[in-house]
Enzyme design. Sequence first.
Site, PDB file in Angstrom:
ATOM      1  N   CYS A   2       0.654  -1.035  -0.082  1.00  0.00           N
ATOM      2  CA  CYS A   2      -0.786  -0.042  -0.268  1.00  0.00           C
ATOM      3  C   CYS A   2       0.717   1.271  -0.538  1.00  0.00           C
ATOM      4  O   CYS A   2       2.261   0.522   0.523  1.00  0.00           O
ATOM      5  CB  CYS A   2      -0.713  -0.026   1.179  1.00  0.00           C
ATOM      6  N   ARG A  28       1.204   1.561  -5.952  1.00  0.00           N
ATOM      7  CA  ARG A  28       1.511   1.452  -4.458  1.00  0.00           C
ATOM      8  C   ARG A  28      -0.066  -0.284  -4.982  1.00  0.00           C
ATOM      9  O   ARG A  28       0.110  -0.846  -3.759  1.00  0.00           O
ATOM     10  CB  ARG A  28       2.145   1.583  -3.847  1.00  0.00           C
ATOM     11  N   TRP A  75      -3.515  -1.853  -1.719  1.00  0.00           N
ATOM     12  CA  TRP A  75      -3.159  -3.183  -2.213  1.00  0.00           C
ATOM     13  C   TRP A  75      -4.150  -4.590  -0.841  1.00  0.00           C
ATOM     14  O   TRP A  75      -3.257  -4.332   0.214  1.00  0.00           O
ATOM     15  CB  TRP A  75      -1.553  -3.527  -2.423  1.00  0.00           C
ATOM     16  N   ASN A 101       1.411   0.458   5.907  1.00  0.00           N
ATOM     17  CA  ASN A 101       1.239  -0.305   4.813  1.00  0.00           C
ATOM     18  C   ASN A 101       2.656  -1.701   5.188  1.00  0.00           C
ATOM     19  O   ASN A 101       3.713  -1.415   6.326  1.00  0.00           O
ATOM     20  CB  ASN A 101       2.522   0.128   4.201  1.00  0.00           C
ATOM     21  N   GLY A 102       1.906  -3.158   5.044  1.00  0.00           N
ATOM     22  CA  GLY A 102       2.567  -3.652   5.745  1.00  0.00           C
ATOM     23  C   GLY A 102       1.845  -5.128   6.513  1.00  0.00           C
ATOM     24  O   GLY A 102       0.790  -4.799   5.761  1.00  0.00           O
ATOM     25  N   GLU A 483      11.352 -10.693 -20.270  1.00  0.00           N
ATOM     26  CA  GLU A 483      11.047  -9.378 -20.180  1.00  0.00           C
ATOM     27  C   GLU A 483       9.652  -8.999 -20.863  1.00  0.00           C
ATOM     28  O   GLU A 483       8.908  -8.797 -20.945  1.00  0.00           O
ATOM     29  CB  GLU A 483      12.423  -8.937 -20.268  1.00  0.00           C
ATOM     30  N   LYS A 487       6.301  -8.137 -20.132  1.00  0.00           N
ATOM     31  CA  LYS A 487       5.317  -6.841 -20.503  1.00  0.00           C
ATOM     32  C   LYS A 487       4.160  -6.788 -20.843  1.00  0.00           C
ATOM     33  O   LYS A 487       2.875  -6.862 -20.157  1.00  0.00           O
ATOM     34  CB  LYS A 487       6.240  -6.146 -20.938  1.00  0.00           C
ATOM     35  N   GLU A 490       1.569  -9.115 -18.099  1.00  0.00           N
ATOM     36  CA  GLU A 490       1.343  -8.109 -17.058  1.00  0.00           C
ATOM     37  C   GLU A 490      -0.271  -7.094 -17.372  1.00  0.00           C
ATOM     38  O   GLU A 490      -0.498  -6.303 -16.476  1.00  0.00           O
ATOM     39  CB  GLU A 490       2.434  -7.509 -16.020  1.00  0.00           C
ATOM     40  N   HIS A 506      11.574 -29.013 -28.255  1.00  0.00           N
ATOM     41  CA  HIS A 506      11.571 -30.131 -27.427  1.00  0.00           C
ATOM     42  C   HIS A 506      10.550 -30.438 -26.333  1.00  0.00           C
ATOM     43  O   HIS A 506      10.366 -30.682 -24.823  1.00  0.00           O
ATOM     44  CB  HIS A 506      12.847 -30.481 -26.071  1.00  0.00           C
ATOM     45  N   LYS A 605       3.626  -2.224  -7.575  1.00  0.00           N
ATOM     46  CA  LYS A 605       4.873  -1.485  -8.858  1.00  0.00           C
ATOM     47  C   LYS A 605       5.646  -2.010  -7.214  1.00  0.00           C
ATOM     48  O   LYS A 605       6.934  -2.521  -7.535  1.00  0.00           O
ATOM     49  CB  LYS A 605       4.664   0.038  -8.495  1.00  0.00           C
TER      50      LYS A 605
HETATM   51  O1  M6R Z   1      11.589  -2.157  -7.687  1.00  0.00           O
HETATM   52  P1  M6R Z   1      12.078  -3.170  -7.606  1.00  0.00           P
HETATM   53  O2  M6R Z   1      13.164  -3.676  -9.571  1.00  0.00           O
HETATM   54  O3  M6R Z   1      12.504  -4.687  -7.046  1.00  0.00           O
HETATM   55  O4  M6R Z   1      10.760  -4.415  -8.219  1.00  0.00           O
HETATM   56  C1  M6R Z   1      10.844  -6.046  -9.008  1.00  0.00           C
HETATM   57  C2  M6R Z   1       9.819  -6.352  -9.463  1.00  0.00           C
HETATM   58  O5  M6R Z   1       8.615  -6.072  -8.694  1.00  0.00           O
HETATM   59  C3  M6R Z   1       9.228  -5.098 -10.623  1.00  0.00           C
HETATM   60  O6  M6R Z   1      10.330  -5.282 -11.690  1.00  0.00           O
HETATM   61  C4  M6R Z   1       7.716  -6.199 -11.604  1.00  0.00           C
HETATM   62  O7  M6R Z   1       8.519  -7.237 -11.831  1.00  0.00           O
HETATM   63  C5  M6R Z   1       7.643  -4.596 -13.137  1.00  0.00           C
HETATM   64  N1  M6R Z   1       7.596  -3.592 -12.095  1.00  0.00           N
HETATM   65  C6  M6R Z   1       7.218  -5.135 -13.795  1.00  0.00           C
HETATM   66  O8  M6R Z   1       6.912  -4.641 -15.087  1.00  0.00           O
END
Ligand code: M6R
Length: 610
Positions: A2, A28, A75, A101-102, A483, A487, A490, A506, A605
């Site tokens: 959060c 967040r 969240w 948050n936590g 990567e 993208k 998500e 395989h 995020k």
């Molecule tokens: O802040 P961080 O780079 O440690 O975050 C790691 C992942 O949560 C982050 O890279 C996440 O996979 C991306 N937001 C995806 O686009």
Amino acid sequence: MCGIIGITMRRGNATPIIVEGLRRLEYRGYDSVGVALQSGGRVEIRKAKGTIDSFVRKASVMSLRGQTGIGHTRWATHGPPNDVNAHPHTDCRGEIAVVHNGVIRNYSSLREELAARGHRIISDTDTELIAHLLEEEASGTGSMVDALARTLSRLQGSYALAILYSREPGRVYFAKMHSPLILALGEEGNAVASDITAVLDVSRRIIPLNDGEFGWIGPEGVEIYRLTPSGYTRVPPREVESRVKFIEWTPEAASKAGYPHFMIKEIYEQPQAVMETFNGAVDDPALAEASRLIAGARDVLVVAAGTSYHAGLVFSYHLYRLARRHSIPIIASEYKQYSPAVGEDTVVVAVSQSGETYDTLAAVREYQSLGARIVGVTNVVGSALDRISDITVYTRAGPEIGVAATKTYLAQVTVLTLLAGYTGEARGVLDRGAREVREPLSRVHEVVNDAIRSSEPYAKQLAGLEGSMYILGRGLGSHIAREAALKVKEIAYLHAEAYPAGESKHGPIALVEPGFPVFIVATSDSPEVAGNAIEMHSRGGRVMVTKPADMGLEIPRGIEVLDLPPSHGDPVLEPFILAPFYQLLAYYAAVKRGYDPDKPRNLAKTVTVE
Ligand code: M6R
């Protein structure tokens, strides 16, 4: 995950600043929003399920007036997203309001205990219990600082807290344990928040808080205390002053600036992000020191999560090829497997955009306790990773608000490619020394610019793809493919599976039937990828090869070729040429399918829980 914020101003109305801060924290979590304001000796609360925009429309929050308040964007962990579970939460008398948050791990026992003592608990959250505990502690003492310290000693787990107490107007209490929290010290007032972007309108002078710290902010000052085994102690004002950092980010950098979404703005900001990262890192003594550490280590571990892990894979690839250094890329949540072999001659390269990801920090803390040296790579000055690393190397991408990491990925790749090249130089294995990476990377700004320009029409044209897809690559391309698939999954909610192209025969090839989309990420280290494209095409797959324009591949008719800017055979530049297409594909596919790319469902995020 959060976002929390607390503000106390000398004059004026804190509500619009809190609401703007919450907009910047919305990445967040966006399950619910809430605000509490101190006004006329009372704490007034507005909260509701849903996004900040719907909250502002429905909840008459803008009619709240006061100089001191707190806010929250959720969240959900304990209890579903609904109005009741939305923060702030209060005690029985409504005098104390808490945002959090936590995750409080001893939630069940505390809840039972409080209920047995007659507290009426109305939400499913762990946060509400904190308000009730505080109510008990505050009634037994005149001091909220004492009450807060005693309450914190009862909590197990993680928290960043902002608290209003109606009997102490003008103050926001705060506390931190394993969840990010910073203070901002401004001319017109002070603030506390989960991250820097939320408080840029108050000040760019910030103090990152440490675990175990708590205290209060008032319009004229702050006090920080530290929990100790026997109680707590005040952090001396001189130490507080010495911890102030000036942040270069501006409020404009954290705004959409006319773009429909942060994600597209941040994709377009990539040329600038990589250039500033390159310029900041190229002569940075920290980078040189990190490369010497890596060159001399027995073992090198690369630890990260999500997109940062994918940047770590590119690093590991370059480190082997440019520096002849073997390293083990580790998904942060899997760190325990590797602990037995970690020791004083281990160097850990920890990559995290936010510098606050729980798993990455847990890995770093454990490896550090076993003697490893830590090289942190982060975008956030003063983040937890920055503070615990032995050496920090910064990416300079500016604030990234979109949940999807885009500009920070390429900024990470920039700095990590330099680090691999510098390690190669330190080990004396590169004919041209660090120039092998410095020279190509000095052009990275224009390379990314061209890549975005040439990718955009392809991405728009393919945005209507449906169903599942493969994204295949070999060598460096296989890392970029991972990567790319993240993208697409998500942001566009399309199932995309990345696979090493050679391995696809395989097993995965069994799924390919007429029309099945298969993207190929072709990189100059692996011309064999053409064979894999043909195999997929022969089974009826719709094969699309993304490649640097100057990469000669014999590709039969019927396979679509998406030519991107040339790499002149230099693998160092290829992630910058290929990744933007997949970012744009994910973005345009999401928009076409009616999804908000800045708020992908179920995601936040920065993942600050285990
Ligand atoms: O802040 P961080 O780079 O440690 O975050 C790691 C992942 O949560 C982050 O890279 C996440 O996979 C991306 N937001 C995806 O686009």
